[in-house]
Scaffold this active site. Sequence first.
Site, PDB file in Angstrom:
ATOM      1  N   GLY A  70      -0.648  -5.336  -4.435  1.00 19.89           N
ATOM      2  CA  GLY A  70      -1.485  -4.301  -5.029  1.00 19.89           C
ATOM      3  C   GLY A  70      -2.951  -4.667  -4.877  1.00 19.89           C
ATOM      4  O   GLY A  70      -3.363  -5.785  -5.210  1.00 19.89           O
TER       5      GLY A  70
ATOM      6  N   ARG B  31      -3.150 -10.636   3.955  1.00 25.06           N
ATOM      7  CA  ARG B  31      -2.798  -9.212   4.095  1.00 25.06           C
ATOM      8  C   ARG B  31      -4.058  -8.491   4.567  1.00 25.06           C
ATOM      9  O   ARG B  31      -4.971  -8.229   3.777  1.00 25.06           O
ATOM     10  CB  ARG B  31      -2.287  -8.626   2.781  1.00 25.06           C
TER      11      ARG B  31
ATOM     12  N   GLN C 299       9.038  -0.137  -3.730  1.00 23.27           N
ATOM     13  CA  GLN C 299       8.113  -0.463  -4.818  1.00 23.27           C
ATOM     14  C   GLN C 299       8.093   0.609  -5.900  1.00 23.27           C
ATOM     15  O   GLN C 299       7.837   0.318  -7.057  1.00 23.27           O
ATOM     16  CB  GLN C 299       6.689  -0.673  -4.272  1.00 23.27           C
TER      17      GLN C 299
ATOM     18  N   ASP D  49      -5.441   0.858  -0.608  1.00 24.95           N
ATOM     19  CA  ASP D  49      -5.681  -0.539  -0.235  1.00 24.95           C
ATOM     20  C   ASP D  49      -7.002  -0.714   0.503  1.00 24.95           C
ATOM     21  O   ASP D  49      -7.552  -1.804   0.513  1.00 24.95           O
ATOM     22  CB  ASP D  49      -4.523  -1.048   0.615  1.00 24.95           C
TER      23      ASP D  49
END
Length: 379
Positions: free
Chosen positions: A65, A98, A212, A253
């Site tokens: 997240g 990430r 998720q 994101d």
Amino acid sequence: MADQYAQTGEDTRPTGMPVIRWEEPPEGPVVVLLDQTRLPTEEVELVCTDASALVEAIRSLAVRGAPLLGIAGAYGVALAAARGFDVDDAAVALSGARPTAVNLSVGVRRAASAYRSALAEGGDSGAAAAAALGAARALHREDAEASARMAAHGLALLEELLPGGGHRILTHCNSGSLVSGGEGTAFAVALHAHRAGRLRRLWVDETRPLLQGARLTAYEAARSGMAYTLLTDNAAGSLFAAGEVDAVLIGADRIAADGSVANKVGSYPLAVLARYHHVPFIVVAPVTTVDPETPDGAAIEVEQRPGYEVTEVTAPQVPVTGAGGGIPVAPLGTQAYNPAFDVTPPELVTAIVTEEGAVSPVTAEALAELCARSGQIAI
């Protein structure tokens, strides 16, 4: 439609334990994480004693997240500093864990900058480590405060767009307290609507391939006592066609300078459906998710995840035989296309809600003004 199948929880706790925290046991400082890969069946914590363990937790989605990744990245730098590891090496490894989530690199840079500034001012390694930890704790606190403000702004926007309450909100992936220092981003708006008696139904996309939505958003909705219903991702079209969706709320994101939004794969199709059915499509994210250095959606690096996440499924207490630790559901050798995110162009986004307020229509000029107003330094 489908109200009779709704599930309503009674426990009002978003989660049973903190999602991330810093601890200092006798053997040395650690970062403790709620392992999100074990939810909803188990609440298990991971203890990270160095930045490399935290990098692996990030890559495996034990911690995930956008806002929470920023916090985790900052704590990771502080951990490396406190444990006497090379801070620059740790910062590089953490930032690259990430690539799509811009908040991760923002948090890493903030703590690393505090560390280097303390050294430049004549402090020793202990003082520099304390400065990095102070920066991480400040980011953690600020994110909680930003979450509350985003929820208030988002609910005000819903009331403006959809007067009368009784909102039926569709969400994708997970954007609650599991991704935040507070109550989250998009989910926090729905939660505030619930508390205000304005939420009729939270529609929860499964969010394949890692579920998720089913594992995490449904978990949070149940524990918060919200009326929610789970659906497969490919059932969203029929839900729109039946007139059962009043608004779509998602997190992000990375938001490019032109307003293109990278979010969990499956978000873009929802935006197309929402536009066709004249339903508001709203993105909720902190200002730190806006990346002025990424000019447009085409410039966003989209993380490609391992194929076994698609070709295998995991289930608790079931023997596994697949290469990725799951149960194979496709023939051996099947190739899988598995982008973690997709990109929604700004013309499909009704509004972007941040802690500084909402931007609508979504334009590069409006986003630049928002960042300037917030005092954000270009990334």
